[in-house]
Write a protein that holds these residues in place. Structure first.
Motif, mmCIF file in Angstrom:
data_model
loop_
_atom_site.group_PDB
_atom_site.id
_atom_site.type_symbol
_atom_site.label_atom_id
_atom_site.label_comp_id
_atom_site.label_asym_id
_atom_site.label_seq_id
_atom_site.Cartn_x
_atom_site.Cartn_y
_atom_site.Cartn_z
ATOM 1 N N MET A 47 28.951 2.652 33.588
ATOM 2 C CA MET A 47 28.539 2.046 32.478
ATOM 3 C C MET A 47 27.302 2.448 31.974
ATOM 4 S SD MET A 47 29.550 -0.582 30.801
ATOM 5 C CE MET A 47 29.118 -2.277 30.222
ATOM 6 N N LYS A 48 26.375 3.061 32.599
ATOM 7 C CA LYS A 48 25.119 3.558 32.042
ATOM 8 C C LYS A 48 25.566 4.621 31.383
ATOM 9 C CE LYS A 48 20.533 4.819 33.939
ATOM 10 N NZ LYS A 48 19.518 5.210 35.069
ATOM 11 N N ASP A 49 26.223 5.895 31.576
ATOM 12 C CA ASP A 49 26.409 6.678 30.969
ATOM 13 C C ASP A 49 27.278 6.403 29.555
ATOM 14 O OD1 ASP A 49 25.846 8.427 33.049
ATOM 15 O OD2 ASP A 49 27.795 8.682 34.131
ATOM 16 N N TRP A 50 27.985 5.335 29.570
ATOM 17 C CA TRP A 50 28.414 4.984 28.083
ATOM 18 C C TRP A 50 27.406 4.339 27.353
ATOM 19 C CZ3 TRP A 50 33.048 6.289 26.388
ATOM 20 C CH2 TRP A 50 33.979 6.641 27.414
ATOM 21 N N LYS A 51 26.364 3.854 27.965
ATOM 22 C CA LYS A 51 25.228 3.359 26.879
ATOM 23 C C LYS A 51 24.474 4.523 26.615
ATOM 24 C CE LYS A 51 24.612 -1.245 29.022
ATOM 25 N NZ LYS A 51 23.791 -2.038 29.930
ATOM 26 N N ILE A 52 24.246 5.335 27.594
ATOM 27 C CA ILE A 52 23.664 6.729 26.990
ATOM 28 C C ILE A 52 24.350 7.544 26.016
ATOM 29 C CG2 ILE A 52 22.664 9.053 27.861
ATOM 30 C CD1 ILE A 52 21.818 7.527 30.463
ATOM 31 N N ALA A 53 25.393 7.748 26.191
ATOM 32 C CA ALA A 53 26.348 8.267 25.231
ATOM 33 C C ALA A 53 26.514 7.460 23.816
ATOM 34 C CB ALA A 53 27.841 8.518 25.724
ATOM 35 N N GLY A 54 26.469 6.446 23.842
ATOM 36 C CA GLY A 54 26.367 5.469 22.737
ATOM 37 C C GLY A 54 25.230 5.406 21.921
ATOM 38 N N ALA A 55 24.118 5.301 22.756
ATOM 39 C CA ALA A 55 22.951 5.538 21.980
ATOM 40 C C ALA A 55 22.575 6.753 21.440
ATOM 41 C CB ALA A 55 21.688 5.201 22.806
ATOM 42 N N SER A 56 23.038 7.877 22.014
ATOM 43 C CA SER A 56 22.856 9.390 21.589
ATOM 44 C C SER A 56 23.779 9.459 20.360
ATOM 45 C CB SER A 56 23.353 10.393 22.525
ATOM 46 O OG SER A 56 22.550 10.257 23.723
ATOM 47 N N ALA A 57 25.145 8.993 20.129
ATOM 48 C CA ALA A 57 25.981 9.045 19.070
ATOM 49 C C ALA A 57 25.193 8.341 17.793
ATOM 50 C CB ALA A 57 27.143 8.386 19.370
ATOM 51 N N ILE A 58 24.672 7.329 18.213
ATOM 52 C CA ILE A 58 23.979 6.414 17.087
ATOM 53 C C ILE A 58 22.885 7.228 16.619
ATOM 54 C CG2 ILE A 58 22.509 4.275 16.503
ATOM 55 C CD1 ILE A 58 24.543 2.870 18.657
ATOM 56 N N ALA A 59 21.992 7.695 17.591
ATOM 57 C CA ALA A 59 20.636 8.495 16.926
ATOM 58 C C ALA A 59 21.236 9.874 16.268
ATOM 59 C CB ALA A 59 20.016 8.925 18.311
ATOM 60 N N LEU A 60 22.386 10.501 16.722
ATOM 61 C CA LEU A 60 22.908 11.546 15.894
ATOM 62 C C LEU A 60 23.243 11.250 14.552
ATOM 63 C CD1 LEU A 60 23.386 14.660 15.858
ATOM 64 C CD2 LEU A 60 25.687 14.162 16.924
ATOM 65 N N SER A 61 24.078 10.068 14.529
ATOM 66 C CA SER A 61 24.621 9.712 13.138
ATOM 67 C C SER A 61 23.481 9.215 12.192
ATOM 68 C CB SER A 61 25.336 8.494 13.374
ATOM 69 O OG SER A 61 26.414 8.607 14.252
ATOM 70 N N ILE A 62 22.335 8.609 12.720
ATOM 71 C CA ILE A 62 21.225 8.574 12.069
ATOM 72 C C ILE A 62 20.479 9.507 11.467
ATOM 73 C CG2 ILE A 62 18.934 7.533 12.000
ATOM 74 C CD1 ILE A 62 19.960 5.258 13.636
ATOM 75 N N ALA A 63 20.322 10.824 12.473
ATOM 76 C CA ALA A 63 19.754 12.023 11.934
ATOM 77 C C ALA A 63 20.265 12.655 10.929
ATOM 78 C CB ALA A 63 19.478 12.805 13.251
ATOM 79 N N VAL A 64 21.805 12.733 10.928
ATOM 80 C CA VAL A 64 22.574 13.226 10.059
ATOM 81 C C VAL A 64 22.515 12.643 8.867
ATOM 82 C CG1 VAL A 64 24.889 13.768 9.513
ATOM 83 C CG2 VAL A 64 24.183 14.321 11.669
ATOM 84 N N GLY A 65 22.754 11.306 8.812
ATOM 85 C CA GLY A 65 22.419 10.433 7.668
ATOM 86 C C GLY A 65 20.945 10.875 6.799
ATOM 87 N N VAL A 66 19.923 10.983 7.591
ATOM 88 C CA VAL A 66 18.830 11.126 7.026
ATOM 89 C C VAL A 66 18.570 12.482 6.579
ATOM 90 C CG1 VAL A 66 16.243 11.509 7.587
ATOM 91 C CG2 VAL A 66 17.427 9.392 8.416
ATOM 92 N N VAL A 67 19.225 13.579 7.124
ATOM 93 C CA VAL A 67 19.336 15.054 6.448
ATOM 94 C C VAL A 67 20.108 14.766 5.301
ATOM 95 C CG1 VAL A 67 20.224 17.268 7.136
ATOM 96 C CG2 VAL A 67 18.707 15.881 8.873
ATOM 97 N N GLY A 68 21.297 14.402 5.296
ATOM 98 C CA GLY A 68 22.043 14.241 4.408
ATOM 99 C C GLY A 68 21.409 13.675 3.213
ATOM 100 N N LEU A 69 20.873 12.530 3.210
ATOM 101 C CA LEU A 69 20.147 11.750 2.208
ATOM 102 C C LEU A 69 19.095 12.802 1.547
ATOM 103 C CD1 LEU A 69 19.592 9.340 0.550
ATOM 104 C CD2 LEU A 69 18.028 8.520 2.271
#
Length: 187
Positions: free
Chosen positions: A1-23
Protein backbone atom coordinates in the motif's frame (compact mmCIF):
# COMPACT_ATOMS: atom_id res chain seq x y z
CA UNK A 1 0.00 0.00 0.00
CA UNK A 2 2.86 2.38 0.87
CA UNK A 3 4.43 1.84 -2.60
CA UNK A 4 1.14 2.81 -4.29
CA UNK A 5 0.99 6.04 -2.29
CA UNK A 6 4.56 6.94 -3.25
CA UNK A 7 3.88 6.08 -6.91
CA UNK A 8 0.66 8.10 -6.85
CA UNK A 9 2.32 11.11 -5.24
CA UNK A 10 5.18 10.89 -7.76
CA UNK A 11 2.73 10.77 -10.67
CA UNK A 12 0.86 13.79 -9.35
CA UNK A 13 4.12 15.73 -8.82
CA UNK A 14 5.28 14.84 -12.34
CA UNK A 15 1.94 15.90 -13.81
CA UNK A 16 2.14 19.25 -12.04
CA UNK A 17 5.74 19.80 -13.21
CA UNK A 18 4.81 18.97 -16.81
CA UNK A 19 1.82 21.30 -16.55
CA UNK A 20 3.93 24.16 -15.20
CA UNK A 21 6.55 23.67 -17.92
CA UNK A 22 3.82 23.44 -20.57
CA UNK A 23 2.20 26.62 -19.28
CA UNK A 24 5.54 28.43 -19.30
CA UNK A 25 6.29 27.27 -22.86
CA UNK A 26 2.90 28.10 -24.36
CA UNK A 27 2.46 31.38 -22.50
CA UNK A 28 5.67 32.75 -24.01
CA UNK A 29 6.83 33.68 -20.50
CA UNK A 30 10.47 32.89 -21.25
CA UNK A 31 12.12 35.66 -23.26
CA UNK A 32 14.33 34.17 -26.00
CA UNK A 33 15.60 37.55 -27.26
CA UNK A 34 19.35 37.58 -27.92
CA UNK A 35 19.69 40.88 -26.06
CA UNK A 36 18.20 39.43 -22.85
CA UNK A 37 20.71 37.00 -21.26
CA UNK A 38 19.59 33.66 -19.85
CA UNK A 39 19.27 33.15 -16.12
CA UNK A 40 22.37 31.52 -14.64
CA UNK A 41 20.53 28.17 -14.42
CA UNK A 42 19.40 28.21 -18.05
CA UNK A 43 22.84 29.40 -19.19
CA UNK A 44 24.54 26.59 -17.28
CA UNK A 45 22.08 24.01 -18.64
CA UNK A 46 22.38 25.07 -22.28
CA UNK A 47 26.17 25.46 -22.07
CA UNK A 48 26.54 22.03 -20.50
CA UNK A 49 24.22 20.39 -23.04
CA UNK A 50 26.14 22.05 -25.90
CA UNK A 51 29.58 21.12 -24.57
CA UNK A 52 28.65 17.50 -23.82
CA UNK A 53 26.81 17.05 -27.13
CA UNK A 54 29.81 18.31 -29.10
CA UNK A 55 32.33 16.27 -27.08
CA UNK A 56 30.36 13.04 -27.46
CA UNK A 57 29.80 13.46 -31.20
CA UNK A 58 33.39 14.52 -31.88
CA UNK A 59 34.95 11.75 -29.81
CA UNK A 60 35.18 9.28 -32.71
CA UNK A 61 36.45 11.72 -35.33
CA UNK A 62 39.89 10.89 -36.68
CA UNK A 63 42.04 14.01 -36.78
CA UNK A 64 44.30 14.33 -39.83
CA UNK A 65 47.97 13.99 -38.94
CA UNK A 66 48.95 16.98 -41.08
CA UNK A 67 47.09 19.77 -39.23
CA UNK A 68 50.39 21.54 -38.58
CA UNK A 69 51.38 21.44 -42.27
CA UNK A 70 51.99 25.06 -43.40
CA UNK A 71 50.20 24.37 -46.71
CA UNK A 72 47.09 23.18 -44.89
CA UNK A 73 47.23 26.17 -42.52
CA UNK A 74 47.61 28.57 -45.44
CA UNK A 75 44.74 26.91 -47.30
CA UNK A 76 42.44 27.56 -44.34
CA UNK A 77 43.43 31.21 -43.83
CA UNK A 78 41.37 32.89 -46.55
CA UNK A 79 38.44 30.57 -45.84
CA UNK A 80 38.50 31.49 -42.14
CA UNK A 81 38.68 35.18 -43.01
CA UNK A 82 35.71 34.87 -45.37
CA UNK A 83 33.52 32.41 -43.46
CA UNK A 84 34.36 32.85 -39.78
CA UNK A 85 35.91 36.21 -38.91
CA UNK A 86 32.63 38.16 -39.00
CA UNK A 87 31.47 36.31 -35.87
CA UNK A 88 34.65 34.79 -34.38
CA UNK A 89 36.89 37.76 -35.21
CA UNK A 90 40.64 37.74 -35.94
CA UNK A 91 43.79 39.14 -34.32
CA UNK A 92 43.45 42.90 -33.98
CA UNK A 93 39.91 42.89 -35.38
CA UNK A 94 37.26 45.07 -33.73
CA UNK A 95 33.94 43.46 -32.86
CA UNK A 96 31.57 43.47 -35.84
CA UNK A 97 27.88 44.30 -35.87
CA UNK A 98 27.17 40.59 -36.13
CA UNK A 99 29.51 39.56 -33.30
CA UNK A 100 28.07 42.21 -31.00
CA UNK A 101 24.54 40.89 -31.49
CA UNK A 102 25.15 37.17 -31.02
CA UNK A 103 23.94 35.38 -27.90
CA UNK A 104 25.56 33.30 -26.78
CA UNK A 105 28.67 35.17 -27.90
CA UNK A 106 30.75 33.39 -30.52
CA UNK A 107 34.12 32.10 -29.34
CA UNK A 108 37.01 34.36 -30.34
CA UNK A 109 39.42 31.86 -31.89
CA UNK A 110 42.34 34.31 -31.91
CA UNK A 111 42.33 33.63 -28.16
CA UNK A 112 43.04 30.19 -26.75
CA UNK A 113 39.98 28.02 -26.28
CA UNK A 114 39.30 24.55 -24.99
CA UNK A 115 37.77 22.95 -28.09
CA UNK A 116 39.77 20.07 -29.53
CA UNK A 117 40.46 19.98 -33.29
CA UNK A 118 37.81 17.24 -33.64
CA UNK A 119 35.27 19.40 -31.80
CA UNK A 120 36.04 22.42 -33.99
CA UNK A 121 35.60 20.25 -37.07
CA UNK A 122 32.31 18.79 -35.82
CA UNK A 123 30.90 22.24 -34.98
CA UNK A 124 31.85 23.64 -38.40
CA UNK A 125 30.43 20.65 -40.22
CA UNK A 126 27.15 20.41 -38.28
CA UNK A 127 26.58 23.87 -36.76
CA UNK A 128 24.87 24.53 -33.43
CA UNK A 129 21.14 25.10 -33.12
CA UNK A 130 19.92 28.44 -31.80
CA UNK A 131 23.36 30.06 -31.76
CA UNK A 132 23.79 31.48 -35.25
CA UNK A 133 26.50 28.89 -36.03
CA UNK A 134 25.67 27.46 -39.45
CA UNK A 135 26.36 23.92 -40.61
CA UNK A 136 29.06 24.25 -43.29
CA UNK A 137 29.00 20.51 -44.06
CA UNK A 138 26.23 20.71 -46.69
CA UNK A 139 28.21 23.27 -48.72
CA UNK A 140 31.88 22.54 -47.95
CA UNK A 141 33.83 19.29 -48.11
CA UNK A 142 35.61 17.79 -45.11
CA UNK A 143 39.07 18.56 -46.48
CA UNK A 144 38.34 22.29 -46.63
CA UNK A 145 36.87 22.23 -43.12
CA UNK A 146 40.03 20.51 -41.83
CA UNK A 147 42.10 23.24 -43.54
CA UNK A 148 40.15 25.82 -41.53
CA UNK A 149 40.69 23.81 -38.33
CA UNK A 150 44.43 23.72 -39.10
CA UNK A 151 44.42 27.49 -39.47
CA UNK A 152 42.38 27.91 -36.27
CA UNK A 153 45.05 25.94 -34.38
CA UNK A 154 47.63 28.50 -35.51
CA UNK A 155 45.39 31.55 -35.09
CA UNK A 156 46.09 32.33 -31.39
CA UNK A 157 49.81 32.68 -32.15
CA UNK A 158 49.36 35.23 -34.95
CA UNK A 159 49.78 38.97 -34.57
CA UNK A 160 47.34 41.19 -36.48
CA UNK A 161 50.05 41.83 -39.10
CA UNK A 162 50.84 38.12 -39.50
CA UNK A 163 47.13 37.36 -39.82
CA UNK A 164 46.66 39.97 -42.55
CA UNK A 165 49.75 38.76 -44.41
CA UNK A 166 48.72 35.08 -44.49
CA UNK A 167 45.12 35.92 -45.43
CA UNK A 168 46.24 38.27 -48.20
CA UNK A 169 48.72 35.79 -49.67
CA UNK A 170 46.25 32.91 -49.62
CA UNK A 171 43.34 35.03 -50.83
CA UNK A 172 45.36 36.06 -53.90
CA UNK A 173 46.18 32.41 -54.62
CA UNK A 174 42.53 31.48 -54.06
CA UNK A 175 41.38 34.15 -56.55
CA UNK A 176 43.89 32.94 -59.16
CA UNK A 177 42.63 29.35 -58.78
CA UNK A 178 39.02 30.53 -59.18
CA UNK A 179 39.93 32.38 -62.39
CA UNK A 180 41.66 29.26 -63.76
CA UNK A 181 38.68 27.06 -62.87
CA UNK A 182 36.24 29.48 -64.52
CA UNK A 183 38.27 30.11 -67.68
CA UNK A 184 39.56 33.54 -66.69
CA UNK A 185 36.19 34.80 -65.45
CA UNK A 186 36.38 36.14 -61.92
CA UNK A 187 33.71 34.99 -59.42
Amino acid sequence: MKDWKIAGASAIALSIAVGVVGLAVYSGAYNIAADDPHSSTVYWLTSTIRARSIAVRASNITIPVDLSDPKRIAAGAAEYDEMCSGCHLAPGMEKTEISKGLYPKAAEFSRANDLTPAEKFWVMKHGIKMTGMPAWGPTHDDNLLWDIVAFMQKLPTLSPQEYQAIVKSTAEGHNEMMMIRHGGVKD
